[in-house]
Design a protein around this motif. Sequence first.
Motif, PDB file in Angstrom:
ATOM      1  N   LEU A 179       0.849  -1.187   0.000  1.00  0.00           N
ATOM      2  CA  LEU A 179       0.000   0.000   0.000  1.00  0.00           C
ATOM      3  C   LEU A 179       0.889   1.244   0.000  1.00  0.00           C
ATOM      4  CD1 LEU A 179      -2.488  -1.240   2.715  1.00  0.00           C
ATOM      5  CD2 LEU A 179      -2.845  -1.232   0.242  1.00  0.00           C
ATOM      6  N   ILE A 180       0.952   1.940  -1.104  1.00  0.00           N
ATOM      7  CA  ILE A 180       1.893   3.050  -1.257  1.00  0.00           C
ATOM      8  C   ILE A 180       1.699   4.131  -0.197  1.00  0.00           C
ATOM      9  CG2 ILE A 180       0.521   4.347  -2.944  1.00  0.00           C
ATOM     10  CD1 ILE A 180       3.251   4.873  -4.370  1.00  0.00           C
ATOM     11  N   SER A 181       0.457   4.397   0.194  1.00  0.00           N
ATOM     12  CA  SER A 181       0.207   5.453   1.186  1.00  0.00           C
ATOM     13  C   SER A 181       0.651   5.069   2.590  1.00  0.00           C
ATOM     14  CB  SER A 181      -1.272   5.831   1.205  1.00  0.00           C
ATOM     15  OG  SER A 181      -1.605   6.555   0.039  1.00  0.00           O
ATOM     16  N   SER A 182       0.965   3.807   2.800  1.00  0.00           N
ATOM     17  CA  SER A 182       1.414   3.395   4.129  1.00  0.00           C
ATOM     18  C   SER A 182       2.869   3.767   4.379  1.00  0.00           C
ATOM     19  CB  SER A 182       1.233   1.891   4.335  1.00  0.00           C
ATOM     20  OG  SER A 182       2.180   1.161   3.573  1.00  0.00           O
ATOM     21  N   HIS A 183       3.608   4.029   3.303  1.00  0.00           N
ATOM     22  CA  HIS A 183       5.025   4.323   3.493  1.00  0.00           C
ATOM     23  C   HIS A 183       5.549   5.495   2.660  1.00  0.00           C
ATOM     24  CE1 HIS A 183       4.786   1.337   0.245  1.00  0.00           C
ATOM     25  NE2 HIS A 183       5.866   1.889  -0.235  1.00  0.00           N
ATOM     26  N   LYS A 184       4.672   6.182   1.947  1.00  0.00           N
ATOM     27  CA  LYS A 184       5.079   7.369   1.191  1.00  0.00           C
ATOM     28  C   LYS A 184       4.137   8.524   1.517  1.00  0.00           C
ATOM     29  CE  LYS A 184       7.663   5.377  -2.474  1.00  0.00           C
ATOM     30  NZ  LYS A 184       9.002   5.492  -2.014  1.00  0.00           N
ATOM     31  N   THR A 185       4.671   9.734   1.514  1.00  0.00           N
ATOM     32  CA  THR A 185       3.842  10.911   1.748  1.00  0.00           C
ATOM     33  C   THR A 185       3.072  11.244   0.471  1.00  0.00           C
ATOM     34  OG1 THR A 185       5.518  12.481   0.991  1.00  0.00           O
ATOM     35  CG2 THR A 185       5.583  11.848   3.340  1.00  0.00           C
ATOM     36  N   THR A 186       2.078  12.091   0.619  1.00  0.00           N
ATOM     37  CA  THR A 186       1.311  12.529  -0.549  1.00  0.00           C
ATOM     38  C   THR A 186       2.235  13.204  -1.560  1.00  0.00           C
ATOM     39  OG1 THR A 186      -0.684  12.778   0.778  1.00  0.00           O
ATOM     40  CG2 THR A 186      -0.632  13.960  -1.309  1.00  0.00           C
ATOM     41  N   LYS A 187       3.170  14.019  -1.085  1.00  0.00           N
ATOM     42  CA  LYS A 187       4.120  14.681  -1.983  1.00  0.00           C
ATOM     43  C   LYS A 187       4.984  13.648  -2.724  1.00  0.00           C
ATOM     44  CE  LYS A 187       7.947  18.001  -2.150  1.00  0.00           C
ATOM     45  NZ  LYS A 187       8.547  17.309  -3.256  1.00  0.00           N
ATOM     46  N   GLU A 188       5.444  12.628  -2.020  1.00  0.00           N
ATOM     47  CA  GLU A 188       6.259  11.591  -2.668  1.00  0.00           C
ATOM     48  C   GLU A 188       5.447  10.856  -3.729  1.00  0.00           C
ATOM     49  OE1 GLU A 188       9.400  10.325   0.836  1.00  0.00           O
ATOM     50  OE2 GLU A 188       7.364   9.508   0.924  1.00  0.00           O
ATOM     51  N   ILE A 189       4.203  10.567  -3.429  1.00  0.00           N
ATOM     52  CA  ILE A 189       3.338   9.879  -4.405  1.00  0.00           C
ATOM     53  C   ILE A 189       3.090  10.791  -5.604  1.00  0.00           C
ATOM     54  CG2 ILE A 189       1.082   8.842  -4.810  1.00  0.00           C
ATOM     55  CD1 ILE A 189       1.045   8.187  -1.756  1.00  0.00           C
TER      56      ILE A 189
END
Length: 74
Positions: free
Chosen positions: A24-34
């Motif tokens: 789950l990308i949002s579990s380990h990346k910030t909104t800015k990183e995504i």
Amino acid sequence: MRIAAPEVKNECYFGGNDLDRTSLISSHKTTKEIRDMIGADSLAFLSVEGLKEACKGTENTLCMACFTGEYPVK
């Protein structure tokens, strides 16, 4: 880009297809990183409060564990 759901940060033990939090990308990346990763000019997700408002009258029957990490059972 606007996502019409809150960020999915937690596993779903009630029938979701995610295997673990690392998928789950949002579990380990910030909104800015995504945002940077997908090449979007901006990125925002619907808030949990916004989802509850949209589902007014049913919010107490919805499982939101994948968004909040608060599971209805142990």
